[in-house]
Design an enzyme around this catalytic site. Structure first.
Site, PDB file in Angstrom:
ATOM      1  N   GLU A 218       0.820  -1.212   0.000  1.00 33.47           N
ATOM      2  CA  GLU A 218       0.000   0.000   0.000  1.00 33.47           C
ATOM      3  C   GLU A 218       0.853   1.260   0.000  1.00 33.47           C
ATOM      4  O   GLU A 218       0.537   2.235  -0.695  1.00 33.47           O
ATOM      5  CB  GLU A 218      -0.937   0.006   1.210  1.00 33.47           C
ATOM      6  CG  GLU A 218      -2.054   1.048   1.145  1.00 33.47           C
ATOM      7  CD  GLU A 218      -1.650   2.438   1.645  1.00 33.47           C
ATOM      8  OE1 GLU A 218      -2.418   3.395   1.414  1.00 33.47           O
ATOM      9  OE2 GLU A 218      -0.570   2.568   2.272  1.00 33.47           O
ATOM     10  N   GLU A 219       1.937   1.249   0.776  1.00 25.53           N
ATOM     11  CA  GLU A 219       2.749   2.458   0.919  1.00 25.53           C
ATOM     12  C   GLU A 219       3.479   2.838  -0.368  1.00 25.53           C
ATOM     13  O   GLU A 219       4.015   3.946  -0.466  1.00 25.53           O
ATOM     14  CB  GLU A 219       3.748   2.301   2.064  1.00 25.53           C
ATOM     15  CG  GLU A 219       3.110   2.240   3.453  1.00 25.53           C
ATOM     16  CD  GLU A 219       2.449   3.538   3.888  1.00 25.53           C
ATOM     17  OE1 GLU A 219       2.471   4.512   3.114  1.00 25.53           O
ATOM     18  OE2 GLU A 219       1.898   3.570   5.005  1.00 25.53           O
TER      19      GLU A 219
END
Length: 340
Positions: A218-219
């Site tokens: 996600e990051e």
């Protein structure tokens, strides 16, 4: 605190203690696999390395997502003076990472400690200390070993591409504040575990099919872009709620995001979340996040035809030394229960 809040806090502390920047997540997903199995579920690892679990129910699938990957760093260069130039993984900001302790993991399984410092970091020596830019080009990792050359460092097995993981410094105060790096998004991952435990403990019969997907990229923008089950029509990202100037949310509330940097969330989903919160006297705030993207947005960008939403406990100082509160945790769990 009720037993589910206590369980969530315990899980959050356990997750935060496992280093897991994007791309270096096997240890934490192995932990999650065991925890879901202990709760009585049958989790599976996705090809990308995330954890997908079916919580039960039939038809009209809902996918709950959280992410267990965090910010961090990677060795970009071994310098001639025996120090490391670091490249960030995700949105790690050098301004609030200076002087943080870290761990360096080699490809052959060795682990070393170090600290991120400004170059020439002694104030009594460096007259330009206050004027220096805090950028990763001006900072370096000091390894806690007697090294003074590139060759000394290479002899330790350290090389370009080794992950650099920062101490989370987790603490929970007697007044209920939760302080740590990487509450984004290990706190909400723990909340999803708490919801899964609640379903089993209370023998809840779900009126729709519910899945959980704990993503691991996600990051860096593509955590939720794959592995959505075929029968899913709705995705709800459970991530951190933003707290800051211009926003309504506090650390004691659950935040309902109406729009982020990629655009508005599904109007019917937002209305449904707000109605569930109001009908059940759940303390919430609705906000626009100006600099934010989520796994739900990544799924839509990947081409999935889904309705999407985003909620999470209020978290202050995002991507820094973050702070939330047990009230925000409880309100997020309550909203999940009420909405689903």
């Amino acid at each position: 605190m009720n037993k589910y809040t206590e369980y969530i806090l315990e899980q959050a502390e356990n997750l935060l203690a496992i280093d897991s920047p994007s791309g270096f997540t096997q240890a934490v997903t192995d932990y999650l696999m065991k925890e879901y199995k202990d709760l009585g579920y049958s989790p599976a690892k996705t090809t990308k390395g995330g954890v997908l679990v079916d919580l039960g129910g039939k038809r009209n699938g809902l996918l709950l997502t959280a992410h267990v990957d965090t910010l961090g760093g990677m060795t970009a260069q071994i310098k001639q003076n025996g120090r490391l130039r670091m490249t960030p993984v995700g949105g790690m900001n050098p301004n609030n990472a200076e002087t943080e302790n870290c761990r360096i993991y080699t490809f052959d399984g060795r682990e070393y400690t170090g600290t991120l410092q400004l170059q020439n970091a002694s104030i009594h020596v460096n007259k330009d200390f206050n004027d220096k830019s805090r950028s990763f080009d001006e900072m370096e990792i000091l390894i806690d070993e007697p090294v003074s050359s590139k060759e000394d460092v290479e002899a330790l097995g350290i090389m370009t591409g080794n992950y650099i993981c920062f101490d989370p410094r987790t603490t929970i105060t007697p007044s209920g504040y939760i302080k740590s790096r990487f509450l984004d998004d290990k706190l909400s991952t723990a909340i999803l575990l708490g919801y899964a435990k609640y379903l089993k403990d209370e023998n809840v019969s779900l009126t729709r099919r519910v899945y959980q997907h704990i993503t691991v990229f996600e990051e860096v923008g593509h955590g939720g872009s794959a592995s959505t089950p075929d029968d899913v029509t709705e995705i709800l990202s459970v991530d951190m709620g933003c707290v800051g100037d211009g926003l309504e949310c506090t650390e004691h509330q659950v935040s309902i995001c109406v729009k982020d940097s990629n655009g508005p969330y599904n109007y019917d989903i937002v209305k449904g979340l707000i109605k569930a919160a109001k009908d059940n006297n759940i303390d919430f705030a609705a906000d626009v996040y100006p600099h934010y993207g989520s796994d739900a947005g990544a799924a839509l960008q990947a081409g999935y035809d889904l309705r999407h939403g985003l909620i999470g406990p209020g978290v202050y100082a995002s991507h820094g030394y973050e702070r939330s509160h047990t009230d925000g945790v409880e309100n997020t769990l309550l909203l999940l229960k009420a909405y689903i």
